[in-house]
Design a protein around this motif. Structure first.
Motif, mmCIF file in Angstrom:
data_model
loop_
_atom_site.group_PDB
_atom_site.id
_atom_site.type_symbol
_atom_site.label_atom_id
_atom_site.label_comp_id
_atom_site.label_asym_id
_atom_site.label_seq_id
_atom_site.Cartn_x
_atom_site.Cartn_y
_atom_site.Cartn_z
ATOM 1 N N PHE A 1 35.689 -51.178 -36.776
ATOM 2 C CA PHE A 1 36.647 -51.652 -38.013
ATOM 3 C C PHE A 1 35.841 -52.019 -39.315
ATOM 4 C CE2 PHE A 1 38.584 -53.116 -34.146
ATOM 5 C CZ PHE A 1 39.836 -52.473 -34.106
ATOM 6 N N GLY B 1 37.709 -53.718 -41.896
ATOM 7 C CA GLY B 1 38.048 -54.986 -42.311
ATOM 8 C C GLY B 1 38.774 -55.761 -41.036
ATOM 9 N N ALA C 1 41.799 -58.837 -40.937
ATOM 10 C CA ALA C 1 42.787 -59.591 -41.743
ATOM 11 C C ALA C 1 43.681 -60.628 -40.690
ATOM 12 C CB ALA C 1 43.773 -58.505 -42.509
ATOM 13 N N ARG D 1 50.680 -59.455 -42.378
ATOM 14 C CA ARG D 1 49.452 -59.565 -42.643
ATOM 15 C C ARG D 1 49.131 -60.440 -43.863
ATOM 16 N NH1 ARG D 1 46.646 -54.043 -43.691
ATOM 17 N NH2 ARG D 1 46.527 -54.093 -41.487
ATOM 18 N N VAL E 1 40.775 -61.882 -46.185
ATOM 19 C CA VAL E 1 40.346 -60.578 -45.523
ATOM 20 C C VAL E 1 38.774 -60.624 -45.537
ATOM 21 C CG1 VAL E 1 40.485 -57.996 -45.663
ATOM 22 C CG2 VAL E 1 42.573 -59.640 -46.292
ATOM 23 N N TRP F 1 35.291 -58.196 -44.911
ATOM 24 C CA TRP F 1 35.037 -56.801 -45.030
ATOM 25 C C TRP F 1 33.509 -56.624 -44.605
ATOM 26 C CZ3 TRP F 1 38.565 -53.306 -46.035
ATOM 27 C CH2 TRP F 1 39.833 -53.673 -46.718
ATOM 28 N N CYS G 1 31.441 -52.004 -46.952
ATOM 29 C CA CYS G 1 32.622 -51.935 -47.877
ATOM 30 C C CYS G 1 32.294 -52.360 -49.184
ATOM 31 C CB CYS G 1 33.731 -52.375 -47.246
ATOM 32 S SG CYS G 1 34.722 -51.602 -45.856
ATOM 33 N N LEU H 1 42.690 -51.547 -48.412
ATOM 34 C CA LEU H 1 43.408 -52.225 -47.346
ATOM 35 C C LEU H 1 44.330 -50.806 -46.955
ATOM 36 C CD1 LEU H 1 44.524 -55.609 -48.096
ATOM 37 C CD2 LEU H 1 43.287 -54.710 -46.097
ATOM 38 N N TYR I 1 42.018 -47.893 -45.317
ATOM 39 C CA TYR I 1 41.526 -48.050 -44.129
ATOM 40 C C TYR I 1 42.527 -48.899 -43.358
ATOM 41 C CZ TYR I 1 36.759 -46.554 -46.273
ATOM 42 O OH TYR I 1 35.797 -46.132 -46.854
ATOM 43 N N ARG I 2 43.775 -48.577 -43.507
ATOM 44 C CA ARG I 2 44.973 -49.373 -42.735
ATOM 45 C C ARG I 2 44.681 -49.162 -41.217
ATOM 46 N NH1 ARG I 2 47.199 -45.276 -45.415
ATOM 47 N NH2 ARG I 2 48.481 -43.707 -44.163
ATOM 48 N N ARG J 1 41.971 -48.830 -39.797
ATOM 49 C CA ARG J 1 40.473 -49.434 -39.454
ATOM 50 C C ARG J 1 40.304 -51.041 -39.831
ATOM 51 N NH1 ARG J 1 36.029 -45.536 -40.697
ATOM 52 N NH2 ARG J 1 34.742 -46.867 -39.069
ATOM 53 N N VAL J 2 41.608 -51.561 -40.291
ATOM 54 C CA VAL J 2 41.428 -52.994 -40.396
ATOM 55 C C VAL J 2 42.286 -53.652 -39.298
ATOM 56 C CG1 VAL J 2 42.409 -54.923 -42.012
ATOM 57 C CG2 VAL J 2 41.612 -52.704 -43.027
#
Length: 214
Positions: free
Chosen positions: A130, A132, A134, A141, A145, A147, A151, A168, A171-172, A174-175
């Motif tokens: 990942f 990030g 959140a 969400r 947050v 990181w 990042c 965000l 990388y949606r 991978r958050v």
């Protein structure tokens, strides 16, 4: 990217904004249960597992410094605070090394607790792949947050009023959504109505007050 237990997490409190929607008074200095709003946020970060706490200041910087002067934090000046939150993200990221993870906290979210912050730190340390982390409450969400170190370079390029939303979006997938039980990750105070509704109404539900939520 890999979350590692020996990778320090730095909390960066974004406290440089002009709070135009609140009116003439700097909202971060408004008193909530006997303390300025920004102080609640900083105390939560200090009580968490974060390695250290940085506070990005700009608008009325000396006033913000004064209400935090007895706390073990480092201040980062954002001279471009009028540009928007992106300038504060950029200033905070520039004060963090590429070997550190960074947790961005909004200074107008005084209900976010050390417990929530630690949930994000725990997720970072125990989950690979990942970018990030959140908090999510009831499927939505929120903030803060966290990181990963990889990042930091991108965060140093943040601009405008978007802050880290570009990352965000990019990388949606991978958050990591970290489930929390506190609705405070969704509550920021932008206007006098926000402040009055949440803190000052005598008829307000006690479950909505800082002293009753974690």
């Amino acid at each position: 990217m890999i979350g590692l237990t020996n990778t320090p997490v730095v909390a960066v409190i974004l406290a440089a904004g002009m709070s135009r929607r609140m009116g003439a008074q700097n909202k971060l200095l408004l008193t909530i249960e006997g303390q300025p709003m920004v102080r609640h946020v900083v105390l939560a970060a200090l009580a968490s597992r974060c390695h250290k706490v940085l506070v990005v200041v700009g608008h009325e910087a000396e006033c913000v410094r004064q209400v935090l002067c007895d706390l073990p934090v480092e201040f980062v000046l954002n001279p471009a605070f009028a540009e928007g939150i992106g300038a504060s993200v950029r200033a905070g990221a520039q004060a963090v090394s590429r070997q550190q993870a960074v947790l961005f906290c909004l200074a107008d979210m005084p209900g976010v607790s050390a417990r929530v912050i630690d949930r994000l730190v725990d997720a970072f340390e125990t989950n690979r792949g990942f970018m990030g982390f959140a908090p999510v409450f009831n499927g939505k969400r929120g903030n803060p947050v966290l990181w990963v170190p990889g990042c930091v370079s991108r965060l140093r390029e943040a601009a405008g009023d978007e802050g880290a939303w570009g990352l965000l979006r990019q990388y949606r997938d991978r958050v990591m959504a970290v489930e929390v039980t506190s609705e405070w990750v969704m509550v920021d105070l932008d206007t006098p109505d926000d402040f009055w509704r949440v803190y000052n109404r005598r008829t307000s539900n006690p479950a909505h007050r800082l002293s009753r939520l974690s």
